[in-house]
Write a protein that holds these residues in place. Structure first.
Motif, PDB file in Angstrom:
ATOM      1  N   ARG A 133      34.996  44.398  52.098  1.00  0.00           N
ATOM      2  CA  ARG A 133      35.746  44.328  53.353  1.00  0.00           C
ATOM      3  C   ARG A 133      37.254  44.259  53.086  1.00  0.00           C
ATOM      4  O   ARG A 133      37.973  43.422  53.628  1.00  0.00           O
ATOM      5  N   PHE A 134      37.708  45.180  52.262  1.00  0.00           N
ATOM      6  CA  PHE A 134      39.120  45.222  51.918  1.00  0.00           C
ATOM      7  C   PHE A 134      39.928  45.784  53.084  1.00  0.00           C
ATOM      8  O   PHE A 134      39.410  46.502  53.946  1.00  0.00           O
ATOM      9  N   THR A 135      41.213  45.473  53.083  1.00  0.00           N
ATOM     10  CA  THR A 135      42.128  45.940  54.113  1.00  0.00           C
ATOM     11  C   THR A 135      43.105  46.945  53.512  1.00  0.00           C
ATOM     12  O   THR A 135      43.185  47.105  52.283  1.00  0.00           O
ATOM     13  N   GLU A 136      43.862  47.592  54.368  1.00  0.00           N
ATOM     14  CA  GLU A 136      44.896  48.500  53.877  1.00  0.00           C
ATOM     15  C   GLU A 136      45.963  47.725  53.102  1.00  0.00           C
ATOM     16  O   GLU A 136      46.544  48.243  52.146  1.00  0.00           O
ATOM     17  N   GLU A 137      46.206  46.471  53.471  1.00  0.00           N
ATOM     18  CA  GLU A 137      47.143  45.642  52.713  1.00  0.00           C
ATOM     19  C   GLU A 137      46.585  45.349  51.319  1.00  0.00           C
ATOM     20  O   GLU A 137      47.334  45.324  50.336  1.00  0.00           O
ATOM     21  N   ASP A 138      45.266  45.145  51.208  1.00  0.00           N
ATOM     22  CA  ASP A 138      44.646  44.964  49.891  1.00  0.00           C
ATOM     23  C   ASP A 138      44.873  46.197  49.014  1.00  0.00           C
ATOM     24  O   ASP A 138      45.146  46.076  47.811  1.00  0.00           O
ATOM     25  N   LYS A 139      44.764  47.359  49.625  1.00  0.00           N
ATOM     26  CA  LYS A 139      45.004  48.597  48.874  1.00  0.00           C
ATOM     27  C   LYS A 139      46.439  48.650  48.374  1.00  0.00           C
ATOM     28  O   LYS A 139      46.692  49.032  47.216  1.00  0.00           O
TER      29      LYS A 139
END
Length: 409
Positions: A166-172
């Motif tokens: 459940r990663f986010t675009e901020e995690d990317k």
């Protein structure tokens, strides 16, 4: 005492196309970038942390492409697709994502990341992915291609591994920032280690050509008399000399000094190549023991022939002179192709025992100096088959050198 020369050959071909309208170039494949986060920095840091001495052969084409990624002058489709917000992926980008982002060893790279293994199984069942799953795949592919040891040392990467899904675009964004930081350290870290004397740095002809064929295509018949060659194929001595000159110049510009030696592409040398190596300033070159055996004087047999690869040589041709060492082919291949399937402790012990065995046998003939066992192999491609990217094997190998009465040369 037995001396062991470990030479890790770091190389990739030139994947770059011509610059586009934005001035950037595109790599046809992502392996420079992915091996850049998985293999180059950690290989160096394992050596420096252990206190042993090793040699790293850094191919010029690899260094240029690494620098291109660091500077933002080079990109690839894998990176562009991964950076695209998952909800904005086109149908073609999603197809690319699902086909290309499982290019990792299932046992050692995918399985240790549970969500990645789950997505891999769903892909095998041809199940449809949601945008959330696409984003997880974008992240997990690149996490898998970062060395596991490095992942434990960067809090940003630790958090991503612990999060797991459940990663986010901020995690990317954070992931690619951390990956860029790893790439940016590779060249400066090698330079610093060389300046401290902890490693030696060598080079390869600039674009990785087979020098003997470039100098004289028909020299192939010396090794393969029956080989079929084009009737009109001219050598290019000037190009061969230029490949060496360009490699030395690039190396000196990045590391502040010329390379200490040369690993000719694939270890290929010939009599005509030696003067070019000497003219380029090479203190020594390395090749394979089979090249040496075919070059020994007629009648060199028995113990003398067996011991020949385990000593440095002085090669003099046409007034040119250069030192040479020759790798133990079998020992190099054990690391490259065999030990990944063994217990790390047993593999390290077996390797050190084999070094002692061949060294002791050579010492019976070489009475005036310690035997030199030279091991040269890719420092990148084999580790995908090892658990934890070879960390335990390498740690045990380096730690066991002193106990085995083997000195890293």
């Amino acid at each position: 005492m037995i001396e062991l020369a470990l030479v890790w050959h770091q190389h990739q071909p030139d994947y770059r196309d011509e610059p586009g309208g934005d001035g950037r170039r595109r790599a046809a494949l992502p392996w420079v970038r992915l091996h850049g986060t998985k293999d180059y920095l950690d290989m160096l840091e394992r050596v420096t942390a252990s206190g042993v001495h090793a040699t790293f052969n850094l191919a010029p084409i690899l260094l240029e492409q690494l620098q291109g990624y660091v500077d933002g002058a080079l990109t690839d489709d894998w990176l562009d697709v991964a950076r695209t917000p998952a909800e904005s992926l086109t149908a073609e980008q999603r197809r690319f994502l699902h086909e290309e982002f499982f290019a990792a060893d299932p046992r050692t790279m995918i399985a240790p990341l549970p969500r990645y293994a789950e997505l891999s199984n769903r892909r095998l069942r041809a199940e449809r992915f949601t945008p959330e799953e696409d984003r997880d795949l974008q992240v997990l592919f690149h996490l898998a291609w970062i060395d596991p040891w490095l992942r434990t040392r960067d809090p940003r990467l630790v958090r991503l591994v612990e999060k797991g899904r459940r990663f986010t675009e901020e995690d990317k964004r954070i992931l690619f920032e951390a990956a860029h930081d790893i790439l940016a350290q590779v060249i400066p870290a090698h330079r610093a280690a060389a300046e401290r004397g902890q490693v030696a740095l060598t080079t390869t002809p600039y674009a990785h050509p087979i020098l003997p064929l470039l100098v004289d295509p028909f020299s192939a018949r010396l090794a393969m008399p029956a080989v079929k060659l084009p009737a009109r194929w001219k050598g290019a001595v000037e190009d061969a000399a230029g490949q060496l000159k360009q490699a030395v110049a690039l190396h000196a510009s990045l590391f502040g000094r010329p390379p200490e030696g040369v690993w000719p592409s694939e270890g290929s040398v010939s009599e005509a190549v030696v003067p070019l190596l000497a003219a380029a300033g090479a203190k020594w070159f390395a090749s394979d023991e089979e090249v040496l055996r075919r070059s020994l004087p007629p009648g060199t047999v028995g113990a003398e022939a067996d011991a020949a690869p385990y000593q440095p040589w002085r090669v003099r041709i046409q007034g040119a002179e250069c030192a040479a060492v020759f790798r133990d082919h079998r020992l190099s291949d054990l690391i490259g192709f065999t030990y990944a399937g063994m217990d790390a402790r047993e593999a390290a012990e077996h390797f050190l025992a084999e070094v002692r065995r061949v060294g002791a046998r050579a010492a019976e003939t070489l009475k005036d100096r310690p035997p030199l066992v030279t091991v040269i192999l890719d420092g990148e491609n084999c580790w995908e088959g090892y658990p934890d990217d070879g960390h335990e094997f390498l740690t045990r190998l380096y730690a066991g050198l002193a106990e085995a009465n083997v000195r890293a040369a």
